[in-house]
Write an enzyme that holds these catalytic residues in place. Structure first.
Site, short mmCIF file in Angstrom:
data_model
loop_
_atom_site.label_atom_id
_atom_site.label_comp_id
_atom_site.label_asym_id
_atom_site.label_seq_id
_atom_site.Cartn_x
_atom_site.Cartn_y
_atom_site.Cartn_z
N LYS A 1 0.84 -1.21 0.00
CA LYS A 1 0.00 0.00 0.00
C LYS A 1 0.87 1.26 0.00
CE LYS A 1 -3.87 -2.35 2.12
NZ LYS A 1 -4.60 -2.76 3.31
N GLN B 1 -4.68 -1.45 9.49
CA GLN B 1 -4.61 -2.78 8.88
C GLN B 1 -5.26 -3.81 9.81
OE1 GLN B 1 -3.38 -3.35 5.72
NE2 GLN B 1 -4.14 -5.43 5.97
N ASP C 1 -10.88 3.16 3.88
CA ASP C 1 -11.29 1.76 3.75
C ASP C 1 -12.82 1.66 3.68
OD1 ASP C 1 -9.54 -0.32 3.43
OD2 ASP C 1 -9.00 -0.47 5.55
#
Ligand code: NAP
Length: 290
Positions: free
Chosen positions: A58, A102, A125
């Site tokens: 990422k 994460q 997200d």
């Protein structure tokens, strides 16, 4: 080898490259217009090796797109208070437009409290309940990365969802549920299946567009697939030899499907692509709301 009876392979790597080139150009234009670049912070707690690889990818992808990127690595024994303090810092940081924690977090940490704490406008997200609600209504800034990546693929491949019978296997908050919602927004007729679904193979066989996200190696086999169907394999598993594979048995499905995504090289590269799109959008929002 005769290829004519085989499915068209949907090349996620190529689609991701094309889409990322477009995002990179938009980041450059954004920088020229506003004098700063979109910024992404990824927080990782603990030593999960798979998570570390995802986080590294990422960071790399956001930097390649011309964005500012930080990774906050926190030890396994981080307390809830320490994690929230780090998130508070990132919330206040003007250089950071997108924050991503994460998952999964170590078991002693409260995941829902963490996801609620990320401000919806920095929630790249799209896991915050406010953003989930927006997705349900169809009025959103951010889309969850994997399902949105699938929709980008379908669009790129000129696969029209409207009126098609779509079957989604898996009902997680991250993939299955939002995937079903996006297909519904695209006018598909959507069925969602899960571990309690009866006559699963029969339902799968009706699908014009099949999205599989269950986390079971090679679960869907060619005999379950409707001839000519579009098969989107979200799964990321290891087979008996430790080789990366999807939730579909590629070899048998490829002989029946009209189009299919491989694993690796299918949905995976599209997930990070959506994250970049969301980070750019978060920076655009920040400018708009300033
Ligand atoms: P998850 O949270 O474990 O959810 C799995 C879902 O599959 C659940 O809804 C479960 O049903 C259903 N399921 C499990 N076994 C089943 C069976 N035998 N028949 C029918 N349904 C079954 O998983 P997830 O986070 O959605 O991820 C799914 C897969 O996608 C994993 O392999 C993951 O690694 C992969 N993934 C890939 C990407 C990418 O970028 N390519 C991104 C995210 C996830 P119940 O609800 O009834 O338990």
């Amino acid at each position: 080898m005769v290829k004519s009876n085989m499915a068209h392979i949907i090349d996620g790597k190529k689609i991701a490259e094309t889409t990322r080139a477009d995002i990179t150009a938009r980041v450059e234009a954004f920088k020229n217009e506003n004098g700063f670049v979109p910024g992404l912070a990824v927080v990782i707690v603990g030593e999960n090796p798979a998570s570390k690889v995802y986080v590294r990818n990422k960071k790399l992808a956001s930097e390649q797109a011309g964005m500012y990127s930080v990774v906050c690595e926190m030890p396994e024994n981080t307390t809830q208070e320490e994690l929230m303090a780090k998130l508070s810092q990132l919330k206040a940081d003007e250089k950071i437009h997108g924050i991503l924690v994460q998952l999964p977090l170590p078991k002693h940490l409260n995941e829902s409290e963490v996801l609620r704490f990320i401000p919806p406008e920095k929630d790249v997200d799209a896991f915050h309940a406010e953003n989930t609600g927006h997705i349900m209504i169809g009025d959103y800034h951010f889309l969850p990365c994997t399902p949105a990546g699938v929709m980008t693929m379908l669009k790129y491949e000129n696969i029209d969802v409207a009126g098609k019978k779509c079957v989604v296997i898996g009902r997680s908050n991250i993939v299955g549920k939002p995937m079903a919602m996006l297909l519904l927004h695209a006018d598909g007729t959507v069925t969602v299946c899960h571990s309690k679904t009866q006559n699963l193979a029969e339902i799968i066989r009706q699908a014009d567009i099949l999205v599989v996200a269950i986390g079971r190696a090679k679960f869907v086999t060619g005999d379950m697939v409707k001839p000519g169907a579009v098969v989107i394999d979200v799964g990321m598993n290891r087979d008996e030899n430790g080789k990366l594979c999807g939730d579909c048995d590629f070899e048998s499905c490829e002989k029946v499907a009209g189009a299919i995504t491989p694993v690796p090289g299918g949905v995976g590269p599209m997930t990070i692509t959506t994250l970049l799109e969301n980070t750019l959008r978060a920076a655009e929002l920040a400018v708009k709301n300033a």
